[in-house]
Motif scaffolding. Structure first.
Motif, PDB file in Angstrom:
ATOM      1  N   PHE A   6       0.802  -1.224   0.000  1.00 43.20           N
ATOM      2  CA  PHE A   6       0.000   0.000   0.000  1.00 43.20           C
ATOM      3  C   PHE A   6       0.832   1.270   0.000  1.00 43.20           C
ATOM      4  CE2 PHE A   6      -2.213  -3.485   2.078  1.00 43.20           C
ATOM      5  CZ  PHE A   6      -3.160  -3.709   1.107  1.00 43.20           C
ATOM      6  N   ASP A   7       1.991   1.203  -0.668  1.00 47.29           N
ATOM      7  CA  ASP A   7       2.824   2.396  -0.808  1.00 47.29           C
ATOM      8  C   ASP A   7       2.139   3.425  -1.709  1.00 47.29           C
ATOM      9  OD1 ASP A   7       4.817   1.329   0.796  1.00 47.29           O
ATOM     10  OD2 ASP A   7       5.834   0.391  -0.893  1.00 47.29           O
ATOM     11  N   ASN A   8       1.216   2.966  -2.544  1.00 41.53           N
ATOM     12  CA  ASN A   8       0.469   3.842  -3.449  1.00 41.53           C
ATOM     13  C   ASN A   8      -1.017   3.731  -3.157  1.00 41.53           C
ATOM     14  OD1 ASN A   8       2.804   4.634  -5.126  1.00 41.53           O
ATOM     15  ND2 ASN A   8       2.831   2.445  -5.610  1.00 41.53           N
ATOM     16  N   TRP A  14      -6.566  -2.323  -6.263  1.00 38.08           N
ATOM     17  CA  TRP A  14      -7.456  -3.070  -5.384  1.00 38.08           C
ATOM     18  C   TRP A  14      -8.890  -2.631  -5.615  1.00 38.08           C
ATOM     19  CZ3 TRP A  14      -5.688  -7.142  -2.740  1.00 38.08           C
ATOM     20  CH2 TRP A  14      -4.319  -7.225  -2.519  1.00 38.08           C
ATOM     21  N   ILE A  15      -9.803  -3.584  -5.719  1.00 42.16           N
ATOM     22  CA  ILE A  15     -11.218  -3.305  -5.953  1.00 42.16           C
ATOM     23  C   ILE A  15     -11.988  -3.589  -4.665  1.00 42.16           C
ATOM     24  CG2 ILE A  15     -13.268  -3.976  -7.264  1.00 42.16           C
ATOM     25  CD1 ILE A  15     -11.310  -4.791  -9.526  1.00 42.16           C
ATOM     26  N   GLY A  16     -12.746  -2.604  -4.202  1.00 45.09           N
ATOM     27  CA  GLY A  16     -13.516  -2.753  -2.971  1.00 45.09           C
ATOM     28  C   GLY A  16     -14.876  -3.375  -3.208  1.00 45.09           C
ATOM     29  N   ASN A  17     -15.347  -4.132  -2.219  1.00 39.19           N
ATOM     30  CA  ASN A  17     -16.684  -4.699  -2.232  1.00 39.19           C
ATOM     31  C   ASN A  17     -17.318  -4.420  -0.871  1.00 39.19           C
ATOM     32  OD1 ASN A  17     -18.763  -6.698  -3.433  1.00 39.19           O
ATOM     33  ND2 ASN A  17     -18.397  -7.459  -1.372  1.00 39.19           N
ATOM     34  N   GLY A  18     -18.446  -3.727  -0.871  1.00 44.85           N
ATOM     35  CA  GLY A  18     -19.123  -3.403   0.370  1.00 44.85           C
ATOM     36  C   GLY A  18     -18.402  -2.352   1.197  1.00 44.85           C
ATOM     37  N   THR A  19     -17.374  -1.752   0.624  1.00 42.81           N
ATOM     38  CA  THR A  19     -16.550  -0.789   1.366  1.00 42.81           C
ATOM     39  C   THR A  19     -17.115   0.618   1.261  1.00 42.81           C
ATOM     40  OG1 THR A  19     -15.096  -0.554  -0.555  1.00 42.81           O
ATOM     41  CG2 THR A  19     -14.452  -2.162   1.117  1.00 42.81           C
ATOM     42  N   MET A  20     -16.679   1.467   2.189  1.00 47.67           N
ATOM     43  CA  MET A  20     -17.065   2.875   2.200  1.00 47.67           C
ATOM     44  C   MET A  20     -15.813   3.709   1.948  1.00 47.67           C
ATOM     45  SD  MET A  20     -19.476   2.831   5.612  1.00 47.67           S
ATOM     46  CE  MET A  20     -18.081   2.533   6.657  1.00 47.67           C
ATOM     47  N   SER A  21     -15.977   5.006   1.825  1.00 51.32           N
ATOM     48  CA  SER A  21     -14.821   5.878   1.581  1.00 51.32           C
ATOM     49  C   SER A  21     -13.830   5.854   2.745  1.00 51.32           C
ATOM     50  CB  SER A  21     -15.277   7.312   1.296  1.00 51.32           C
ATOM     51  OG  SER A  21     -15.978   7.829   2.408  1.00 51.32           O
ATOM     52  N   SER A  22     -14.290   5.514   3.951  1.00 53.72           N
ATOM     53  CA  SER A  22     -13.389   5.437   5.106  1.00 53.72           C
ATOM     54  C   SER A  22     -12.562   4.143   5.104  1.00 53.72           C
ATOM     55  CB  SER A  22     -14.171   5.551   6.413  1.00 53.72           C
ATOM     56  OG  SER A  22     -15.093   4.481   6.523  1.00 53.72           O
ATOM     57  N   ASP A  23     -12.947   3.180   4.274  1.00 60.01           N
ATOM     58  CA  ASP A  23     -12.173   1.951   4.108  1.00 60.01           C
ATOM     59  C   ASP A  23     -11.144   2.236   3.030  1.00 60.01           C
ATOM     60  OD1 ASP A  23     -13.837   0.544   5.913  1.00 60.01           O
ATOM     61  OD2 ASP A  23     -15.285   0.184   4.311  1.00 60.01           O
ATOM     62  N   THR A  24      -9.908   2.447   3.425  1.00 65.89           N
ATOM     63  CA  THR A  24      -8.932   2.965   2.478  1.00 65.89           C
ATOM     64  C   THR A  24      -7.509   2.748   2.969  1.00 65.89           C
ATOM     65  OG1 THR A  24      -8.370   4.928   1.185  1.00 65.89           O
ATOM     66  CG2 THR A  24      -8.963   5.291   3.480  1.00 65.89           C
ATOM     67  N   ARG A  25      -6.569   3.253   2.221  1.00 64.43           N
ATOM     68  CA  ARG A  25      -5.154   3.251   2.582  1.00 64.43           C
ATOM     69  C   ARG A  25      -4.941   4.316   3.652  1.00 64.43           C
ATOM     70  NH1 ARG A  25      -1.218   6.817   0.005  1.00 64.43           N
ATOM     71  NH2 ARG A  25       0.877   5.986   0.245  1.00 64.43           N
ATOM     72  N   VAL A  26      -4.215   3.941   4.705  1.00 61.14           N
ATOM     73  CA  VAL A  26      -3.923   4.884   5.779  1.00 61.14           C
ATOM     74  C   VAL A  26      -2.426   4.879   6.072  1.00 61.14           C
ATOM     75  CG1 VAL A  26      -6.196   4.774   6.854  1.00 61.14           C
ATOM     76  CG2 VAL A  26      -4.442   3.160   7.564  1.00 61.14           C
ATOM     77  N   SER A  34       5.771   1.704  10.492  1.00 57.67           N
ATOM     78  CA  SER A  34       5.847   3.098  10.038  1.00 57.67           C
ATOM     79  C   SER A  34       5.470   3.237   8.571  1.00 57.67           C
ATOM     80  CB  SER A  34       7.265   3.621  10.265  1.00 57.67           C
ATOM     81  OG  SER A  34       8.181   2.833   9.523  1.00 57.67           O
ATOM     82  N   THR A  35       4.850   2.208   8.026  1.00 56.21           N
ATOM     83  CA  THR A  35       4.466   2.225   6.614  1.00 56.21           C
ATOM     84  C   THR A  35       2.963   2.408   6.483  1.00 56.21           C
ATOM     85  OG1 THR A  35       4.182  -0.177   6.557  1.00 56.21           O
ATOM     86  CG2 THR A  35       6.380   0.682   6.033  1.00 56.21           C
ATOM     87  N   TYR A  36       2.483   2.292   5.255  1.00 56.26           N
ATOM     88  CA  TYR A  36       1.054   2.374   4.989  1.00 56.26           C
ATOM     89  C   TYR A  36       0.383   1.026   5.217  1.00 56.26           C
ATOM     90  CZ  TYR A  36       1.989   6.867   2.820  1.00 56.26           C
ATOM     91  OH  TYR A  36       2.356   8.161   2.600  1.00 56.26           O
ATOM     92  N   ALA A  37      -0.923   1.063   5.398  1.00 57.43           N
ATOM     93  CA  ALA A  37      -1.732  -0.143   5.546  1.00 57.43           C
ATOM     94  C   ALA A  37      -3.096   0.133   4.916  1.00 57.43           C
ATOM     95  CB  ALA A  37      -1.886  -0.512   7.014  1.00 57.43           C
ATOM     96  N   CYS A  38      -3.908  -0.894   4.814  1.00 63.44           N
ATOM     97  CA  CYS A  38      -5.279  -0.747   4.330  1.00 63.44           C
ATOM     98  C   CYS A  38      -6.212  -0.969   5.516  1.00 63.44           C
ATOM     99  CB  CYS A  38      -5.567  -1.768   3.238  1.00 63.44           C
ATOM    100  SG  CYS A  38      -7.238  -1.631   2.577  1.00 63.44           S
ATOM    101  N   LYS A  39      -7.153  -0.057   5.716  1.00 58.26           N
ATOM    102  CA  LYS A  39      -8.089  -0.125   6.835  1.00 58.26           C
ATOM    103  C   LYS A  39      -9.483  -0.478   6.331  1.00 58.26           C
ATOM    104  CE  LYS A  39     -10.237   3.394   8.392  1.00 58.26           C
ATOM    105  NZ  LYS A  39     -10.832   4.591   8.952  1.00 58.26           N
ATOM    106  N   ILE A  40     -10.136  -1.412   7.041  1.00 61.55           N
ATOM    107  CA  ILE A  40     -11.533  -1.740   6.767  1.00 61.55           C
ATOM    108  C   ILE A  40     -12.292  -1.661   8.078  1.00 61.55           C
ATOM    109  CG2 ILE A  40     -13.177  -3.486   5.974  1.00 61.55           C
ATOM    110  CD1 ILE A  40     -10.985  -4.621   4.172  1.00 61.55           C
ATOM    111  N   THR A  41     -13.397  -0.905   8.083  1.00 57.26           N
ATOM    112  CA  THR A  41     -14.261  -0.795   9.253  1.00 57.26           C
ATOM    113  C   THR A  41     -15.389  -1.801   9.097  1.00 57.26           C
ATOM    114  OG1 THR A  41     -13.744   1.545   9.443  1.00 57.26           O
ATOM    115  CG2 THR A  41     -15.690   0.755  10.633  1.00 57.26           C
ATOM    116  N   GLY A  42     -15.526  -2.693  10.059  1.00 59.21           N
ATOM    117  CA  GLY A  42     -16.515  -3.756   9.972  1.00 59.21           C
ATOM    118  C   GLY A  42     -17.942  -3.294  10.143  1.00 59.21           C
TER     119      GLY A  42
END
Length: 181
Positions: A6-8, A14-26, A34-42
Protein backbone atom coordinates in the motif's frame (compact mmCIF):
# COMPACT_ATOMS: atom_id res chain seq x y z
CA UNK A 1 0.41 -8.84 -6.03
CA UNK A 2 0.56 -5.23 -7.15
CA UNK A 3 0.77 -2.64 -4.35
CA UNK A 4 0.66 -5.28 -1.58
CA UNK A 5 2.36 -2.89 0.86
CA UNK A 6 0.00 0.00 0.00
CA UNK A 7 2.82 2.40 -0.81
CA UNK A 8 0.47 3.84 -3.45
CA UNK A 9 -3.24 4.56 -3.61
CA UNK A 10 -5.64 1.62 -3.81
CA UNK A 11 -7.04 3.04 -7.07
CA UNK A 12 -6.34 0.83 -10.05
CA UNK A 13 -4.87 -2.02 -7.99
CA UNK A 14 -7.46 -3.07 -5.38
CA UNK A 15 -11.22 -3.30 -5.95
CA UNK A 16 -13.52 -2.75 -2.97
CA UNK A 17 -16.68 -4.70 -2.23
CA UNK A 18 -19.12 -3.40 0.37
CA UNK A 19 -16.55 -0.79 1.37
CA UNK A 20 -17.07 2.88 2.20
CA UNK A 21 -14.82 5.88 1.58
CA UNK A 22 -13.39 5.44 5.11
CA UNK A 23 -12.17 1.95 4.11
CA UNK A 24 -8.93 2.97 2.48
CA UNK A 25 -5.15 3.25 2.58
CA UNK A 26 -3.92 4.88 5.78
CA UNK A 27 -0.52 6.12 6.95
CA UNK A 28 1.32 4.67 9.94
CA UNK A 29 -1.27 3.56 12.49
CA UNK A 30 1.04 2.72 15.39
CA UNK A 31 4.64 2.64 16.56
CA UNK A 32 5.12 -0.96 15.37
CA UNK A 33 4.78 -0.14 11.66
CA UNK A 34 5.85 3.10 10.04
CA UNK A 35 4.47 2.22 6.61
CA UNK A 36 1.05 2.37 4.99
CA UNK A 37 -1.73 -0.14 5.55
CA UNK A 38 -5.28 -0.75 4.33
CA UNK A 39 -8.09 -0.12 6.83
CA UNK A 40 -11.53 -1.74 6.77
CA UNK A 41 -14.26 -0.80 9.25
CA UNK A 42 -16.52 -3.76 9.97
CA UNK A 43 -20.28 -3.89 9.70
CA UNK A 44 -21.88 -7.02 11.11
CA UNK A 45 -24.26 -7.53 8.19
CA UNK A 46 -21.82 -6.83 5.32
CA UNK A 47 -19.11 -8.70 3.48
CA UNK A 48 -16.34 -6.11 3.15
CA UNK A 49 -13.11 -6.69 1.32
CA UNK A 50 -10.60 -5.42 -1.19
CA UNK A 51 -9.56 -7.83 -3.92
CA UNK A 52 -7.07 -8.17 -6.72
CA UNK A 53 -7.07 -10.63 -9.64
CA UNK A 54 -3.84 -12.30 -10.74
CA UNK A 55 -3.59 -14.11 -14.06
CA UNK A 56 -2.08 -17.61 -13.76
CA UNK A 57 -2.93 -19.84 -16.79
CA UNK A 58 -1.11 -22.93 -15.51
CA UNK A 59 -2.14 -26.54 -14.91
CA UNK A 60 -3.27 -27.05 -11.31
CA UNK A 61 -1.28 -30.27 -10.93
CA UNK A 62 1.91 -29.52 -9.00
CA UNK A 63 0.96 -25.83 -8.68
CA UNK A 64 1.38 -24.31 -5.23
CA UNK A 65 1.01 -20.74 -3.97
CA UNK A 66 2.74 -19.37 -0.90
CA UNK A 67 0.56 -16.62 0.54
CA UNK A 68 1.12 -14.30 3.48
CA UNK A 69 -0.18 -11.07 4.95
CA UNK A 70 -0.02 -8.94 8.09
CA UNK A 71 -3.17 -7.98 9.97
CA UNK A 72 -4.23 -6.13 13.07
CA UNK A 73 -7.77 -5.83 14.30
CA UNK A 74 -10.42 -6.15 16.96
CA UNK A 75 -12.43 -8.91 15.36
CA UNK A 76 -15.44 -10.47 17.00
CA UNK A 77 -15.59 -14.26 17.37
CA UNK A 78 -15.20 -16.11 14.05
CA UNK A 79 -17.34 -19.13 14.96
CA UNK A 80 -19.81 -18.43 12.17
CA UNK A 81 -18.62 -19.62 8.73
CA UNK A 82 -19.58 -16.33 7.08
CA UNK A 83 -17.50 -14.14 9.42
CA UNK A 84 -13.93 -13.53 8.25
CA UNK A 85 -10.79 -11.66 9.30
CA UNK A 86 -8.02 -12.69 6.95
CA UNK A 87 -7.17 -13.67 3.41
CA UNK A 88 -9.42 -15.42 0.91
CA UNK A 89 -7.80 -16.87 -2.20
CA UNK A 90 -10.22 -18.00 -4.90
CA UNK A 91 -8.89 -20.03 -7.82
CA UNK A 92 -10.89 -19.81 -11.05
CA UNK A 93 -10.46 -22.65 -13.53
CA UNK A 94 -10.82 -22.53 -17.30
CA UNK A 95 -13.85 -24.89 -17.10
CA UNK A 96 -15.83 -22.25 -15.14
CA UNK A 97 -15.48 -23.84 -11.69
CA UNK A 98 -13.68 -22.34 -8.70
CA UNK A 99 -12.08 -23.28 -5.36
CA UNK A 100 -11.98 -20.96 -2.33
CA UNK A 101 -9.39 -21.07 0.46
CA UNK A 102 -9.83 -18.92 3.58
CA UNK A 103 -7.02 -18.27 6.05
CA UNK A 104 -8.14 -16.33 9.14
CA UNK A 105 -6.13 -14.44 11.70
CA UNK A 106 -6.56 -15.28 15.39
CA UNK A 107 -9.54 -13.09 16.43
CA UNK A 108 -8.59 -13.31 20.11
CA UNK A 109 -5.26 -11.54 19.64
CA UNK A 110 -5.94 -7.81 19.60
CA UNK A 111 -2.75 -6.25 20.97
CA UNK A 112 -0.62 -6.17 17.84
CA UNK A 113 0.12 -7.26 14.31
CA UNK A 114 -0.20 -10.91 13.26
CA UNK A 115 1.26 -12.66 10.23
CA UNK A 116 -0.67 -15.36 8.48
CA UNK A 117 1.03 -17.63 5.98
CA UNK A 118 -0.09 -20.73 4.14
CA UNK A 119 0.53 -22.84 1.07
CA UNK A 120 -2.36 -23.45 -1.31
CA UNK A 121 -2.34 -26.45 -3.63
CA UNK A 122 -4.77 -28.54 -5.63
CA UNK A 123 -5.91 -32.13 -5.25
CA UNK A 124 -9.18 -34.09 -5.09
CA UNK A 125 -10.43 -33.47 -8.61
CA UNK A 126 -8.64 -30.19 -9.28
CA UNK A 127 -5.35 -31.63 -10.55
CA UNK A 128 -6.64 -32.11 -14.11
CA UNK A 129 -7.84 -28.50 -14.34
CA UNK A 130 -6.08 -25.32 -15.46
CA UNK A 131 -6.01 -22.31 -13.12
CA UNK A 132 -6.97 -19.31 -15.27
CA UNK A 133 -6.57 -16.72 -12.50
CA UNK A 134 -6.84 -16.25 -8.75
CA UNK A 135 -8.30 -13.45 -6.68
CA UNK A 136 -6.74 -12.41 -3.41
CA UNK A 137 -9.01 -10.73 -0.87
CA UNK A 138 -8.31 -8.85 2.34
CA UNK A 139 -11.53 -9.94 4.00
CA UNK A 140 -13.29 -8.41 6.97
CA UNK A 141 -16.72 -9.94 6.46
CA UNK A 142 -19.74 -9.72 8.76
CA UNK A 143 -17.46 -8.39 11.45
CA UNK A 144 -17.28 -5.37 13.76
CA UNK A 145 -14.67 -2.78 14.79
CA UNK A 146 -11.62 -2.07 12.58
CA UNK A 147 -9.01 -4.17 10.84
CA UNK A 148 -5.75 -3.23 9.13
CA UNK A 149 -3.94 -5.22 6.44
CA UNK A 150 -0.40 -4.92 5.07
CA UNK A 151 2.41 -6.72 3.22
CA UNK A 152 0.28 -9.03 1.09
CA UNK A 153 2.37 -11.55 -0.80
CA UNK A 154 1.52 -14.33 -3.27
CA UNK A 155 4.28 -16.42 -4.79
CA UNK A 156 4.13 -19.40 -7.10
CA UNK A 157 6.13 -22.08 -5.31
CA UNK A 158 8.28 -23.94 -7.78
CA UNK A 159 10.64 -25.40 -5.19
CA UNK A 160 8.34 -27.64 -3.14
CA UNK A 161 7.42 -31.28 -3.46
CA UNK A 162 4.23 -33.03 -4.51
CA UNK A 163 3.62 -36.58 -3.27
CA UNK A 164 1.31 -39.30 -4.63
CA UNK A 165 0.19 -42.23 -2.48
CA UNK A 166 -1.67 -45.46 -3.19
CA UNK A 167 -4.88 -46.43 -1.37
CA UNK A 168 -2.83 -48.05 1.43
CA UNK A 169 -0.91 -44.83 2.08
CA UNK A 170 2.32 -46.00 0.46
CA UNK A 171 4.39 -43.41 -1.40
CA UNK A 172 4.18 -43.90 -5.19
CA UNK A 173 6.09 -40.85 -6.36
CA UNK A 174 7.67 -37.62 -5.18
CA UNK A 175 7.87 -34.79 -7.71
CA UNK A 176 9.40 -31.35 -7.27
CA UNK A 177 6.91 -28.70 -8.32
CA UNK A 178 9.39 -27.78 -11.05
CA UNK A 179 8.50 -31.15 -12.64
CA UNK A 180 11.61 -33.19 -11.81
CA UNK A 181 10.98 -36.71 -10.44
Amino acid sequence: VVNGSFDNSLDGTWIGNGTMSSDTRVAAIDDERSTYACKITGEGSKDKYFSQAIEINRPAKNLFFKVSMLGKGSSVNLQEDTRKFGMVVTSYFTDGTYKEDTINFNPDYVSGWQRLADTIGYDDGYESKTVEYITVRMAYCQNENMAYFDDILVQIDETGMSYDYDSDGNLISAIETSGRQ
